[in-house]
Enzyme design. Structure first.
Site, short mmCIF file in Angstrom:
data_model
loop_
_atom_site.label_atom_id
_atom_site.label_comp_id
_atom_site.label_asym_id
_atom_site.label_seq_id
_atom_site.Cartn_x
_atom_site.Cartn_y
_atom_site.Cartn_z
N GLU A 87 0.82 -1.22 0.00
CA GLU A 87 0.00 0.00 0.00
C GLU A 87 0.85 1.27 0.00
OE1 GLU A 87 -2.99 0.24 3.05
OE2 GLU A 87 -4.44 -0.78 1.78
N HIS A 99 9.69 -26.08 0.20
CA HIS A 99 9.10 -27.24 -0.46
C HIS A 99 7.89 -26.85 -1.29
CE1 HIS A 99 11.86 -29.64 1.84
NE2 HIS A 99 11.54 -28.90 2.89
N LYS A 135 -14.04 0.23 -3.08
CA LYS A 135 -14.96 0.45 -1.96
C LYS A 135 -16.26 1.09 -2.46
CE LYS A 135 -11.26 1.10 1.40
NZ LYS A 135 -10.66 1.94 2.41
O1 LIG Z 1 -8.50 1.41 9.89
P1 LIG Z 1 -9.46 1.54 8.79
O2 LIG Z 1 -9.79 2.96 8.46
O3 LIG Z 1 -10.71 0.73 9.04
O4 LIG Z 1 -8.80 0.97 7.47
C1 LIG Z 1 -8.44 -0.38 7.35
C2 LIG Z 1 -7.54 -0.54 6.17
O5 LIG Z 1 -8.21 -0.21 4.98
C3 LIG Z 1 -7.35 0.55 4.12
O6 LIG Z 1 -7.76 1.87 4.16
C4 LIG Z 1 -7.39 0.04 2.70
O7 LIG Z 1 -8.68 -0.14 2.28
C5 LIG Z 1 -5.98 0.38 4.73
O8 LIG Z 1 -5.09 1.40 4.38
C6 LIG Z 1 -6.31 0.33 6.17
O9 LIG Z 1 -5.26 -0.17 6.96
#
Ligand SMILES: O=P(O)(O)OC[C@H]1O[C@](O)(CO)[C@@H](O)[C@@H]1O
Length: 451
Positions: free
Chosen positions: A282, A303, A420
């Site tokens: 990321e 393995h 998302k």
């Molecule tokens: O802590 P949050 O805001 O729930 O995010 C969880 C994870 O989702 C992300 O935003 C990626 O979708 C990560 O960077 C982060 O660690």
């Protein structure tokens, strides 16, 4: 010694000019990091030296313990759970065994897994810690809402509220608002601390304290790495994180090493490699740049993966984390090896399991070097909290220095937002967004039915 880093690569001499240029850029990165630490601008650099935040975390841990629970479930994902898993894994297979509390971290959302959590745990003896920096991550919101509903149904909303803690940044996020309405105790996540850099904050510290993990030792180990790396006048060639970032960068540019493998020779470090994979992916995977992290485990992956690492494409930088295990673990009785036939098991006779793992890690590194692969070995004396803190800080620094070398921002992750939005659209029934997104590049859409 917390760890020692050895880098071997046959092509290093030939690439000396590129390595020197990389070290100059790494020097800039170290200077910038030092200023950020001194000006208190980057919480992950300052956390190791902090103690002022611990009383509030300890007080919450004490309140949870005093409520008489036997199980703690950490709800969260990515940077809000992977680090916690890495800490708790040091205890071995039974998380939290040393404290008498069982701490569960079901960091991957799944219907069956969540059913099992809610079915198998006694709501009257379980505490839930919901961790989400943003307070809006769908997986964590769904986990929290279903768990809260289950506990409310069993015990009523007042006792349910007491069975939850929220860790989230201040503001009006969905979880923050709901926690306020429900009366759930809430601890602030520092808004300036990215999730994948947050393991040493309340995010990892609260579950870790409940599990009996030594968070002070974790920070001590991290602090030693920061202090060494950011000492005034530190030469990047003598800072392990900087030197590794330079090697990785040069291997990527000059030798096409687009894959970074982290191969840890201890089961307790497997979750640590998964934490690292998120940190690396990321932070660096931007604008067509970055290298793909592969979290691997030795000896088992010798393995399954090693054939590829040795004889497949030369597109990997392979890093081994090698605890010194010689002389540890059960010993193979010479009387038994003799029965296998003349000389066939003589190499195991009288040797311990630790001897074998130790020799295998060394042999793997040597075989890779002989194949011309760039290899880095991080040797650690112990698998403990202080060493883990050192390794975690090492990799945070290596990541941020690499980001400087390839000119990307290591603290954002803009590309994940689209998926998302599509998920939310699909659940809202406005799935047109998904339909519109797929057909353009659709190559094949087949299935096989069983009757
Ligand atoms: O802590 P949050 O805001 O729930 O995010 C969880 C994870 O989702 C992300 O935003 C990626 O979708 C990560 O960077 C982060 O660690």
């Amino acid at each position: 010694m917390l760890y020692r880093q050895t880098i071997r690569w046959a092509r290093a001499a030939e690439l000396a000019l590129a390595i020197d240029a990389g070290r100059e850029r790494a020097q800039e990165a170290l200077d910038a990091l030092r200023r950020q630490r001194d000006d208190d601008r980057r919480p992950y650099l300052c956390l190791p030296a902090r103690t002022d935040d611990l009383p509030a975390i300890e007080a919450r841990a004490e309140a949870i313990r005093a409520s008489g629970v036997g199980d703690v479930v950490v709800l969260g994902t990515g940077g809000s759970s992977l680090g916690t898993r890495a800490l708790l894994a040091l205890d071995g297979p039974t998380l939290g065994a040393s404290s008498g509390l069982r701490v569960h971290v079901p960091d991957n959302l799944g219907a069956t897994l969540m059913d099992a959590v809610l079915r198998d745990l006694d709501p009257a003896r379980t505490h839930f810690i919901a961790v989400s920096k943003s307070g809006g991550t769908a997986e964590t919101v769904a986990q929290t809402l279903t768990a809260f509903e289950a506990v409310s149904a069993a015990l009523g909303p007042t006792r349910a509220a007491q069975a939850f803690t929220l860790v989230s940044e201040p503001g009006g996020s969905p979880l923050r608002r709901l926690a306020g309405q429900w009366g759930v105790a809430t601890l602030d996540h520092d808004p300036d601390l990215g999730g994948r850099y947050s393991v040493m904050s309340v995010v990892g510290a609260l579950p870790a304290l409940l599990a009996g993990f030594d968070i002070a030792a974790l920070r001590r180990g991290a602090g030693r790495v920061v202090d060494q790396a950011l000492a005034p006048g530190a030469d990047p060639a003598h800072v392990p994180a900087a030197e590794a970032a330079v090697l990785g960068h040069v291997a990527g540019e000059a030798a096409g090493a687009a894959i970074a493998v982290l191969l840890a020779y201890d089961d307790r470090l497997a979750p640590f490699t998964r934490w690292w994979a998120q940190l690396w992916a990321e932070s660096l995977g931007k604008r067509g740049l970055g290298s793909t992290p592969v979290a691997a485990l030795g000896p088992v992956d010798q393995h399954s993966q090693l054939q590829l690492y040795l004889d497949g494409p030369g597109d990997k930088l392979i890093s081994l984390v090698k605890p010194v295990t010689a002389g540890t673990g059960p010993r193979v009785a010479p009387a038994l090896t003799a029965g296998a036939g003349e000389g066939r098991l003589d190499y195991l006779s009288g040797r311990t399991i630790g001897d074998l793992v130790d020799a295998e890690a060394d042999a793997t590194a040597e075989a890779l070097v002989r194949r011309g692969r760039p290899v880095r070995v991080l040797t650690i004396d112990r698998v403990d909290a202080e060493t883990l803190g050192a390794l975690m800080m090492h990799f945070m620094l290596e990541t941020v220095i690499t980001a400087h070398l390839i000119a990307v921002d290591p603290f954002d992750q803009p590309a994940v937002e689209e998926g998302k939005q599509l998920t939310r659209a699909a659940l809202r029934g406005t799935g047109d967004a998904l339909a519109a997104a797929v057909p353009a590049g659709l190559v094949s859409d087949l299935g096989v039915s069983a009757t």
